[in-house]
Design a protein around this motif. Structure first.
Motif, PDB file in Angstrom:
ATOM      1  N   UNK A 470      41.726  36.435  45.139  1.00 29.69           N
ATOM      2  CA  UNK A 470      41.599  37.378  46.246  1.00 29.69           C
ATOM      3  C   UNK A 470      41.494  38.824  45.781  1.00 29.69           C
ATOM      4  N   UNK A 471      41.930  39.089  44.543  1.00 30.30           N
ATOM      5  CA  UNK A 471      41.887  40.464  44.021  1.00 30.30           C
ATOM      6  C   UNK A 471      40.639  40.734  43.189  1.00 30.30           C
ATOM      7  N   UNK A 472      39.828  39.710  42.936  1.00 27.67           N
ATOM      8  CA  UNK A 472      38.610  39.899  42.153  1.00 27.67           C
ATOM      9  C   UNK A 472      38.625  39.134  40.851  1.00 27.67           C
ATOM     10  N   UNK A 473      37.935  39.671  39.842  1.00 28.11           N
ATOM     11  CA  UNK A 473      37.793  39.037  38.529  1.00 28.11           C
ATOM     12  C   UNK A 473      39.165  38.870  37.869  1.00 28.11           C
ATOM     13  N   UNK A 474      39.402  37.699  37.258  1.00 26.90           N
ATOM     14  CA  UNK A 474      40.705  37.413  36.649  1.00 26.90           C
ATOM     15  C   UNK A 474      40.685  37.536  35.124  1.00 26.90           C
ATOM     16  N   UNK A 475      39.741  38.309  34.586  1.00 25.97           N
ATOM     17  CA  UNK A 475      39.697  38.466  33.134  1.00 25.97           C
ATOM     18  C   UNK A 475      40.974  39.120  32.616  1.00 25.97           C
ATOM     19  N   UNK A 476      41.494  40.124  33.338  1.00 20.87           N
ATOM     20  CA  UNK A 476      42.739  40.756  32.902  1.00 20.87           C
ATOM     21  C   UNK A 476      43.886  39.742  32.899  1.00 20.87           C
ATOM     22  N   UNK A 477      43.920  38.885  33.899  1.00 21.34           N
ATOM     23  CA  UNK A 477      44.953  37.849  33.936  1.00 21.34           C
ATOM     24  C   UNK A 477      44.810  36.902  32.744  1.00 21.34           C
ATOM     25  N   UNK A 478      43.545  36.574  32.385  1.00 22.86           N
ATOM     26  CA  UNK A 478      43.330  35.701  31.228  1.00 22.86           C
ATOM     27  C   UNK A 478      43.831  36.361  29.946  1.00 22.86           C
TER      28      UNK A 478
END
Length: 978
Positions: A470-478
């Motif tokens: 819901x917040x967008x791209x999850x690259x930072x989470x990865x």
């Protein structure tokens, strides 16, 4: 020398077991013989033996583990009384022959449980047995050395026995290297992506050179890095120190100049196999390397003498045993590169006469890459076969070496089985195709996709994450997950988990094939990394949140894991430091130049710790093992199933951290850039091709058993077994496929589920109306169907004659008629013989809260299920697993008793059909509660009765176009045999 009672017992048992050779015998007698001279007063009672096992005498248990496992795995030995390998029945025969009592049997079962592992699946032509136990017992120098190395690496007895079995199945189908007549055998070995295929072909190489093969050519990938990895593995685990040193004095530094591993102080040199002396001085023979870790094959500076073989008996051919077993073997590990292979072919051509006497083995790693001829046959000149460069050079090698055996290895076999079997000079595996079992500890498709778990979704919930939320791209989470999992590995290493599996820690980011995009992506990741504040409050808050909502929830309770983020926090700084070492966390891996792969952080063998984020495309997707891979961020699309599967670098072995593995994968991605671009789901695509591959393996296993001592199918008949679940993901590139047609599939007792239903309203209405006789036969009152302890489900049921059902099935229309026609052929023939009387029809009533009832063609009530097509025109799985047991029981496929409604309908010649009225969108009803036939997909699954194929009958019939038969369509199986 004084022995303790435990030492004496171990010595006696070891001597007794060694004396038994390959079969279990009366142990008390053999033990008494072993104890007679050295240990006359030893306690040989079962009680003393039992005591040693119960008190965890590790040496005694290990000794018995090796022998019991060997007997458990023995393939159809005469003493086993026909019992299958790796079963309780086999173990009972072993105990009976040893004359052991019940208490000792229980203790041994507890100490050494039967390894009930699947064996390799073998599709083969008939062959002449030559690789006998007696022959292997005499010549097994390098196999025993390799076996010892694996045991030192921590391989279990069951894993070693499994490798022994699988490698033996390959070697015994090669040609006897001693036989007078030259003959080439060609085969294919199918493993899983990153599942240890190298271990298998190392075992095959060991057994083959022991047996007499004196030239081994390993085609080790298309990159220097991959070739060097393969060379190092063979050097370390098979060839060994003495063959590498070639007589050089390890203490004389001058004599070691230029010898790889020694001259540059390779840290793993002490772990290389040691034979205890030059093998030729120990009664065996040496191995001479014609390539080294750092040097691919070059035109031989020392002249062609390096490829010449001296004969002890000059008047006899080299393959004569008098010569063969007294000459050194040559091993080459070469790239699949035009220049390299051209040099090898040129040098071999200079050896006049001897090549016809030389038993050779060609092992082709990743054999569906570069090796397959992809030139369009329609463009060949009349009477001439045009070949791509590598395929042509392999063909020349086979032509120069009439005694060469070719064994291809791959995890994606479709391109290889689509090679023209009529081209005698090509690499089609005409002699055997062997599918290796899924190894213990392997993390594969079942760990990422919930294929048949009745909707529980545990694999996906644990390991799979979308690219977006819901917040967008999850690259930072990865990236955060990469730091967290690194810290968790460090925590585990500090709390008792062996540090070996945590030597490397990597993340894969794979978005595109375009190199310019890789550079931009690497810059983006570096920027995100340096702005992530991993040492500050904001970064720790983000990591703590991810730890609590994800990793703390799904960690393995058997492995040490901190209870709170506060306990993990001290390890975050160290993980960050390791990843940032060298100034950047990112390595870009792309390009066609070898220099792109000469980066130290890509050499997992020689670099002590690789903790990096790898960004790249195609070059990260084939043969390249990314050690320590824990986090994958994947968005790359492709339209070939084998290419897509090879990109699954997240498959493999993850000891000590498999619960930490996360896959961030695209769910709705655009394929192509034109106005006709399709939106695809990558995770769905992987699941579909995984189903294709699993079905292919299941089909191989189904047709592997011999019928009347003869193969049911040969490798030439395999291509029709290749499935395709998604229309936009082909099994392989079109230029790797040849034409083959499956005529009939006989499936007694097997669940069959067609998915290629039409989409046009008129055709749907036609099919719905065709089912009217079956709908009319269903009872109005629902019945409860259950098998065993399951809760069961309600359904409307009825019985129709086989003739009635055939009239319905023959009238149906399909989006892909060839998907069902082989099954229909089988059912029609079963009615003609006849072997099927009638069918029990089951229409399950949906139990979901939102179900709606409807009438169909005036019949009812029914509860249509809602299903979606995978992508035009095929559905995915339509049936629900809970509905299958009753159908299987009624058709006689299982013996577990069911409810009264099930048991009273079991008949020897009765099949079961499960009918699913399906809608693809919201259910629309008319005023009288009916559903429009144009809105319905009348889907079904069936189980033919076990009686529908007579014992001993082949299960398949094929037609195939074979260029070797002048393009004639031929029937490969006898179509009149019932």
């Amino acid at each position: 020398m004084n022995h303790t009672p435990a030492d004496a017992l171990l010595d006696i048992h070891a001597s007794a077991l060694a004396g038994m050779a390959s079969s279990p015998k009366h142990f008390e007698r053999w033990a008494a013989l072993a104890a007679d001279e050295d240990h006359p007063d030893a306690d040989l009672s079962e009680e003393r033996f039992h005591e040693g096992l119960v008190s965890a005498d590790d040496a005694l248990t290990a000794l018995w583990s090796r022998h019991l496992t060997a007997w458990d795995f023995a393939e159809d030995p005469q003493w086993a009384q026909g019992t299958p390998a790796r079963t309780d029945e086999r173990r009972t025969v072993v105990y009976d022959r040893l004359r052991f009592g019940s208490d000792l049997r229980k203790a041994l079962d507890n100490a050494v449980p039967v390894a009930k592992l699947p064996g390799p699946t073998v599709i083969t032509r008939e062959f002449t047995p030559w690789y006998t136990p007696e022959r292997t017992a005499v010549r097994s120098f390098y196999w025993k050395s390799y076996e010892g190395k694996l045991r030192a690496k921590g391989w279990s007895d069951a894993a070693i026995a499994g490798l022994d079995e699988a490698s033996r199945a390959i070697v015994e189908r090669l040609t006897d290297p001693e036989q007078p007549a030259a003959r080439q055998a060609k085969g294919l070995v199918v493993g899983y992506v990153q599942s240890g295929k190298t271990a298998n072909f190392t075992g095959v190489t060991a057994k083959a050179i022991d047996a007499g093969y004196r030239l081994v050519i390993v085609l080790g990938g298309t990159l220097n890095l991959l070739r060097a990895q393969t060379q190092r593995r063979l050097d370390m685990e098979l060839i060994g120190q003495e063959n590498i040193l070639r007589g050089a004095d390890i203490t004389d530094l001058d004599s070691l100049v230029g010898i790889d591993y020694v001259s540059d102080d390779d840290a793993d040199w002490p772990d290389f196999v040691r034979h205890g002396g030059r093998p030729s001085a120990l009664g065996a023979f040496d191995i001479e390397r014609l390539t080294t870790r750092d040097n691919d094959y070059k035109s031989l500076a020392q002249g062609i003498r390096a490829l010449e073989f001296e004969k002890r008996e000059p008047t006899r051919p080299l393959h004569d045993p008098a010569n063969l077993h007294h000459t050194a073997a040559r091993v080459l590990v070469v790239k699949k590169n035009k220049s390299v292979l051209t040099k090898l072919v040129k040098d071999l051509k200079q050896i006049h006469g001897l090549l016809g006497e030389l038993p050779a083995l060609i092992i082709d790693d990743e054999s569906d890459q570069a090796s397959v001829n992809t030139l369009d046959p329609k463009k060949w000149e009349a009477g001439k076969t045009d070949r791509t460069a590598i395929n042509g050079l392999i063909s020349q090698l086979l032509g120069l070496l009439p005694r060469a055996q070719y064994v291809g290895y791959t995890a994606t076999p479709f391109a290889n089985v689509f090679v023209d079997p009529g081209d005698e000079e090509d690499i089609f595996p005409r002699d055997f195709l062997i599918s290796l079992p899924r190894p213990a500890g392997y993390m594969g498709v079942q760990d990422f996709h919930d294929l048949d778990d009745n909707g529980q979704g545990q694999a996906e919930a644990t390991h799979v994450r979308g690219i977006y939320d819901s917040t967008g791209d999850r690259l930072q989470e990865a990236l955060d997950a990469f730091v967290l999992t690194g810290a968790l590995k460090l925590y585990r290493a500090d709390h008792g988990v062996p540090e070996g599996p945590f030597r490397h820690h990597t993340m894969l980011v794979h978005e595109s094939v375009r190199m310019a995009e890789h550079a931009a992506l690497a810059l983006r990741i570096s920027s995100m990394w340096h702005n992530a504040a991993y040492k500050g409050t904001e970064g720790h808050a983000r990591l703590a949140s991810l730890f609590e909502k994800d990793f703390h929830t799904y960690t393995d309770a058997a492995l040490p894991t901190p209870e709170t983020y506060a306990d993990l926090k001290p390890y975050i700084s160290r993980a960050h430091q390791l990843i940032s070492k060298g100034g950047t966390p990112v390595i870009v891996v792309n390009g066609d130049s070898e220099r792109d792969y000469n980066q130290p952080d890509l050499d997992f063998d020689r670099t002590p710790h690789v903790w990096k984020i790898l960004v790249g495309g195609t070059k990260l997707s084939r043969g390249f093992t990314i050690e320590g891979l824990t986090i994958s961020y994947y968005r790359r699309t492709t339209q070939q199933a084998d290419t897509l599967m090879q990109m699954g670098r997240w498959f493999g072995f993850r000891p000590g951290y498999r619960d930490l593995v996360r896959l961030y994968i695209g769910r709705e991605e655009t394929l192509g850039r034109s106005r006709n671009a399709k939106t695809v789901d990558l995770y769905e695509a992987f699941e579909a091709i995984c189903r294709d591959e699993e079905l292919f393996r299941e089909e191989l296993a189904r047709y592997a058993p011999l019928v009347d001592g003869r193969p049911q199918v040969t490798p030439a008949q395999i291509p029709p077994l290749v499935a395709q679940h998604l229309s936009w993901v082909k099994p392989s590139a079109r230029n790797k496929m040849f034409n083959a047609e499956l005529v009939e599939v006989r499936s007694p007792g097997t669940w069959v589920e067609p998915t290629a239903y039409p989409a046009l309203p008129a055709e749907l209405a036609h099919n719905t109306e065709a089912w009217e006789p079956v709908l009319a036969a269903l009872g109005d009152t629902p019945v409860r169907l259950a098998v065993g302890s399951e809760a069961g489900y309600d359904a409307r049921v009825g019985t129709v004659s086989h003739e009635t059902l055939m009239q319905v099935l023959c009238d149906l229309r399909w989006s892909v008629p060839s998907q069902f026609s082989p099954h229909l052929e089988f059912l029609l023939r079963a009615g003609q013989q006849p072997t099927i009387d009638d069918w029990f029809v089951i229409t399950p009533l949906q139990s979901a809260a939102g179900r709606r009832e409807a009438r169909i063609l005036g019949q009812g009530l029914f509860t249509p299920a809602r299903r979606a097509r995978r992508r035009d025109p095929l559905f995915g799985a339509i049936s629900e697993p809970k509905h299958r047991a009753a159908a299987l029981r009624i058709a006689g496929a299982v013996t577990t008793a069911g409810s009264a409604a099930v048991e009273e309908n079991v008949r020897p010649r009765r099949g079961a059909l499960v009918l699913y009225p399906v809608v693809e969108s919201e259910l629309r009803l008319t005023a009288d509660g009916s559903v429009d036939p144009r809105d319905l997909v009348m889907a079904f699954s069936f189980v033919a009765p076990k009686s529908s194929v007579r014992p001993g009958s082949p299960l398949v019939r094929f037609r195939a176009i074979d260029s070797g038969r002048q393009d004639a369509i031929v029937i490969e199986r006898d179509d009149v045999r019932p």
